[in-house]
Design a protein around this motif. Structure first.
Motif, PDB file in Angstrom:
ATOM      1  N   ALA A  62       0.690  -1.207  -0.047  1.00  0.00           N
ATOM      2  CA  ALA A  62       0.023   0.031  -0.077  1.00  0.00           C
ATOM      3  C   ALA A  62       0.978   1.153  -0.016  1.00  0.00           C
ATOM      4  O   ALA A  62       0.447   2.194  -0.765  1.00  0.00           O
ATOM      5  N   SER A  63       1.947   1.268   0.789  1.00  0.00           N
ATOM      6  CA  SER A  63       2.808   2.374   0.693  1.00  0.00           C
ATOM      7  C   SER A  63       3.306   2.740  -0.475  1.00  0.00           C
ATOM      8  O   SER A  63       3.538   3.788  -0.918  1.00  0.00           O
ATOM      9  N   GLN A  64       3.619   1.783  -1.211  1.00  0.00           N
ATOM     10  CA  GLN A  64       4.125   2.091  -2.870  1.00  0.00           C
ATOM     11  C   GLN A  64       3.093   2.461  -3.726  1.00  0.00           C
ATOM     12  O   GLN A  64       3.190   3.436  -4.284  1.00  0.00           O
ATOM     13  N   VAL A  65       1.927   2.040  -3.621  1.00  0.00           N
ATOM     14  CA  VAL A  65       0.682   2.585  -4.330  1.00  0.00           C
ATOM     15  C   VAL A  65       0.478   3.856  -3.960  1.00  0.00           C
ATOM     16  O   VAL A  65       0.183   4.937  -4.759  1.00  0.00           O
ATOM     17  N   TYR A  66       0.698   4.435  -2.491  1.00  0.00           N
ATOM     18  CA  TYR A  66       0.207   5.917  -2.306  1.00  0.00           C
ATOM     19  C   TYR A  66       1.460   6.726  -2.784  1.00  0.00           C
ATOM     20  O   TYR A  66       0.893   7.825  -3.339  1.00  0.00           O
ATOM     21  N   GLY A  67       2.571   6.310  -2.712  1.00  0.00           N
ATOM     22  CA  GLY A  67       3.604   6.990  -3.435  1.00  0.00           C
ATOM     23  C   GLY A  67       3.293   7.221  -4.862  1.00  0.00           C
ATOM     24  O   GLY A  67       3.619   8.369  -5.467  1.00  0.00           O
ATOM     25  N   GLY A  97     -10.192  -0.714   8.264  1.00  0.00           N
ATOM     26  CA  GLY A  97      -9.920   0.287   7.615  1.00  0.00           C
ATOM     27  C   GLY A  97      -8.343   0.349   6.871  1.00  0.00           C
ATOM     28  O   GLY A  97      -8.058   1.347   6.100  1.00  0.00           O
ATOM     29  N   ASN A  98      -7.709  -0.679   6.868  1.00  0.00           N
ATOM     30  CA  ASN A  98      -6.413  -0.820   6.183  1.00  0.00           C
ATOM     31  C   ASN A  98      -6.774  -1.471   5.040  1.00  0.00           C
ATOM     32  O   ASN A  98      -7.155  -2.676   4.847  1.00  0.00           O
ATOM     33  N   PRO A  99      -6.355  -0.669   3.949  1.00  0.00           N
ATOM     34  CA  PRO A  99      -6.675  -1.207   2.442  1.00  0.00           C
ATOM     35  C   PRO A  99      -5.515  -2.230   1.695  1.00  0.00           C
ATOM     36  O   PRO A  99      -5.798  -2.812   0.803  1.00  0.00           O
ATOM     37  N   GLU A 100      -4.572  -2.658   2.708  1.00  0.00           N
ATOM     38  CA  GLU A 100      -3.373  -3.678   2.048  1.00  0.00           C
ATOM     39  C   GLU A 100      -4.387  -4.971   1.659  1.00  0.00           C
ATOM     40  O   GLU A 100      -4.930  -5.334   2.446  1.00  0.00           O
ATOM     41  N   GLY A 101      -3.959  -5.331   0.473  1.00  0.00           N
ATOM     42  CA  GLY A 101      -4.584  -6.525  -0.119  1.00  0.00           C
ATOM     43  C   GLY A 101      -5.624  -6.143  -1.227  1.00  0.00           C
ATOM     44  O   GLY A 101      -5.832  -6.726  -1.996  1.00  0.00           O
ATOM     45  N   TYR A 102      -6.037  -4.817  -0.813  1.00  0.00           N
ATOM     46  CA  TYR A 102      -7.445  -4.486  -1.539  1.00  0.00           C
ATOM     47  C   TYR A 102      -7.072  -3.514  -2.719  1.00  0.00           C
ATOM     48  O   TYR A 102      -8.098  -2.667  -3.253  1.00  0.00           O
ATOM     49  N   LEU A 103      -5.965  -2.869  -2.869  1.00  0.00           N
ATOM     50  CA  LEU A 103      -5.515  -2.000  -3.798  1.00  0.00           C
ATOM     51  C   LEU A 103      -5.146  -2.732  -5.094  1.00  0.00           C
ATOM     52  O   LEU A 103      -4.010  -2.988  -5.415  1.00  0.00           O
ATOM     53  N   PHE A 104      -6.109  -3.275  -5.678  1.00  0.00           N
ATOM     54  CA  PHE A 104      -5.849  -3.962  -6.869  1.00  0.00           C
ATOM     55  C   PHE A 104      -4.890  -3.889  -8.036  1.00  0.00           C
ATOM     56  O   PHE A 104      -5.065  -2.709  -8.714  1.00  0.00           O
ATOM     57  N   ASP A 226       0.756  -7.291   0.768  1.00  0.00           N
ATOM     58  CA  ASP A 226       1.017  -6.402  -0.188  1.00  0.00           C
ATOM     59  C   ASP A 226      -0.290  -6.584  -1.218  1.00  0.00           C
ATOM     60  O   ASP A 226      -1.476  -7.191  -0.390  1.00  0.00           O
ATOM     61  N   ASN A 227      -0.494  -6.314  -2.143  1.00  0.00           N
ATOM     62  CA  ASN A 227      -1.698  -6.353  -3.188  1.00  0.00           C
ATOM     63  C   ASN A 227      -1.655  -7.374  -4.234  1.00  0.00           C
ATOM     64  O   ASN A 227      -0.875  -7.092  -5.234  1.00  0.00           O
ATOM     65  N   PRO A 228      -2.099  -8.552  -3.763  1.00  0.00           N
ATOM     66  CA  PRO A 228      -1.742  -9.606  -4.825  1.00  0.00           C
ATOM     67  C   PRO A 228      -2.605  -9.544  -6.298  1.00  0.00           C
ATOM     68  O   PRO A 228      -3.659  -8.949  -6.154  1.00  0.00           O
ATOM     69  N   THR A 289      18.593 -19.229   5.582  1.00  0.00           N
ATOM     70  CA  THR A 289      17.539 -18.404   6.060  1.00  0.00           C
ATOM     71  C   THR A 289      16.676 -18.389   4.791  1.00  0.00           C
ATOM     72  O   THR A 289      17.241 -18.142   3.695  1.00  0.00           O
ATOM     73  N   GLN A 290      15.531 -17.848   5.194  1.00  0.00           N
ATOM     74  CA  GLN A 290      14.639 -17.709   4.037  1.00  0.00           C
ATOM     75  C   GLN A 290      14.807 -16.262   3.693  1.00  0.00           C
ATOM     76  O   GLN A 290      14.967 -15.573   4.520  1.00  0.00           O
ATOM     77  N   SER A 291      14.834 -15.805   2.269  1.00  0.00           N
ATOM     78  CA  SER A 291      14.922 -14.663   1.989  1.00  0.00           C
ATOM     79  C   SER A 291      13.894 -13.863   0.956  1.00  0.00           C
ATOM     80  O   SER A 291      13.441 -14.887  -0.071  1.00  0.00           O
ATOM     81  N   SER A 292      13.427 -12.870   1.124  1.00  0.00           N
ATOM     82  CA  SER A 292      12.423 -12.438   0.111  1.00  0.00           C
ATOM     83  C   SER A 292      12.749 -11.097  -0.429  1.00  0.00           C
ATOM     84  O   SER A 292      13.422 -10.023   0.324  1.00  0.00           O
ATOM     85  N   SER A 293      12.592 -10.570  -1.634  1.00  0.00           N
ATOM     86  CA  SER A 293      12.846  -9.199  -2.004  1.00  0.00           C
ATOM     87  C   SER A 293      11.502  -8.233  -1.980  1.00  0.00           C
ATOM     88  O   SER A 293      10.453  -8.908  -1.645  1.00  0.00           O
ATOM     89  N   ALA A 294      11.487  -7.072  -2.399  1.00  0.00           N
ATOM     90  CA  ALA A 294      10.224  -6.410  -2.524  1.00  0.00           C
ATOM     91  C   ALA A 294       9.113  -7.220  -3.421  1.00  0.00           C
ATOM     92  O   ALA A 294       9.555  -7.654  -4.250  1.00  0.00           O
ATOM     93  N   PRO A 295       7.895  -6.787  -2.788  1.00  0.00           N
ATOM     94  CA  PRO A 295       6.685  -7.366  -3.585  1.00  0.00           C
ATOM     95  C   PRO A 295       6.655  -6.688  -5.060  1.00  0.00           C
ATOM     96  O   PRO A 295       6.559  -5.730  -5.073  1.00  0.00           O
ATOM     97  N   GLN A 296       6.912  -7.520  -5.925  1.00  0.00           N
ATOM     98  CA  GLN A 296       6.782  -7.047  -7.328  1.00  0.00           C
ATOM     99  C   GLN A 296       6.011  -8.150  -8.202  1.00  0.00           C
ATOM    100  O   GLN A 296       5.620  -9.092  -7.612  1.00  0.00           O
ATOM    101  N   THR A 297       5.620  -7.782  -9.493  1.00  0.00           N
ATOM    102  CA  THR A 297       5.054  -8.733 -10.238  1.00  0.00           C
ATOM    103  C   THR A 297       5.956  -9.620 -10.681  1.00  0.00           C
ATOM    104  O   THR A 297       7.154  -9.693 -10.745  1.00  0.00           O
TER     105      THR A 297
END
Length: 326
Positions: A62-67, A97-104, A226-228, A289-297
């Motif tokens: 959501a923070s990326q979408v807002y920006g 009230g948190n739109p995370e996941g719903y900013l399609f 994130d917004n899947p 250790t498990q590692s993850s990058s920024a959520p992206q397509t």
């Protein structure tokens, strides 16, 4: 947890980062950014400007979408997030009230009349149309979840899967771990709590006091991370059958899923050996250790991340798994 389950200090998942590549009509390639571009229509030999379009990639937070909305509307940073209070978004009650996941993730028109509230409402309304249909509700119920929990699983799948082909198996790993009372131990949830994008997770990171710390907390995180997109949601509501509990991407296009911890260790050793140029050992002493990058397509993939050697990490059950709502 079953008595023959390896200690939580040795349970590790890993994945490789992903890079979104969007090809414009001009041939330019833009990586990991939202796009605001005018659409041109040729009429009577001339060019007539149409409204610009804002492209929101799958897996953005959501923070990326807002920006991105702030930039698209030429507003001061933080304007869109502040507009949430008066946007009156039609979110499920579980979202609080948190739109995370719903900013399609989709392409949205931007005109002179567009406001942050109208764009956010458009995104949430689009998500509701995608998620509130009978197929999603039925799929969530089959997996003993409500729709909001299904969106949460889809957000983890979106962040963790190295490719669309892997999404179903990643979803199955999530469900298998939940059913066995195992912590998810997904770095994507830690990265969300720490508001970062990294390929490495340290022992100190896993001690973070946060409901999003899936090393120490049982069950799903309290919200999506994130917004899947639709592919991730399909995987979350209809994962393939399988007993997998671990996965590691040894090399691009070669993600290995297994239910056997010893086999997982061998896969991790092979991955580490490929990174160092050495031959894999039969019994690796190091843990990955498990590692993850920024959520992206998941349109294309970067090189796989390095599995890190780290001290033993003790995951504690600080909270019970959430009760599934049918």
């Amino acid at each position: 947890m079953h008595q023959n389950t390896p200690p939580r200090s040795t349970i590790r998942l890993t994945r490789r980062g992903r890079l979104v590549l969007i090809l414009l009509a001009t041939g330019a390639v833009v990586a990991g950014t939202a796009l605001v571009m005018p659409l041109l229509n040729l009429r009577h030999g001339g060019e007539e400007a149409k409204p610009a379009s804002l492209v929101i990639p799958e897996g953005w937070r959501a923070s990326q979408v807002y920006g991105a909305v702030d930039k698209a509307l030429a507003l001061p940073a933080g304007s869109t997030e502040k507009a949430l209070a008066k946007a009156r978004l039609k979110l499920p009650s579980d979202a609080a009230g948190n739109p995370e996941g719903y900013l399609f993730p989709a392409t949205y028109p931007v005109t002179k009349k567009t406001t942050p509230e109208s764009l956010l409402s458009f995104m949430v309304n689009t998500a509701n149309k995608k998620f509130n249909g009978a197929p999603v509700a039925a799929g969530a119920q089959r997996n003993a979840m409500n729709v909001y929990q299904a969106v949460t699983v889809a957000s983890i799948v979106q962040a963790e899967a190295a490719s669309k082909a892997d999404m179903g198996k990643v979803a199955r790993v999530v469900f298998n771990r939940l059913e066995r009372g195992m912590p998810l131990q997904m770095d994507s949830t830690l990265n969300y709590a720490l508001k970062r994008a990294t390929l490495k997770t340290s022992a100190d990171d896993t001690k973070l006091a946060s409901p999003y710390n899936s090393y120490q907390r049982m069950g799903l995180p309290p919200t999506p991370i994130d917004n899947p997109g639709e592919e991730a949601m399909r995987a979350a509501i209809n994962p393939p059958a399988g007993d997998w509990l671990y996965f590691v991407t040894v090399k691009p296009g070669d993600t290995r899923f297994t239910a056997d911890f010893a086999e997982h260790q061998r896969n991790v050793a092979e991955f580490n050996a490929q990174q160092s140029g050495a031959r894999p050992a039969q019994s690796p002493a190091s843990q990955a250790t498990q590692s993850s990058s920024a959520p992206q397509t998941a349109q294309s993939s970067s090189a796989p991340q390095t599995a890190q050697n780290s001290p033993a990490l003790q995951a504690t059950q600080n909270s019970p798994a959430p009760q599934a709502t049918k």
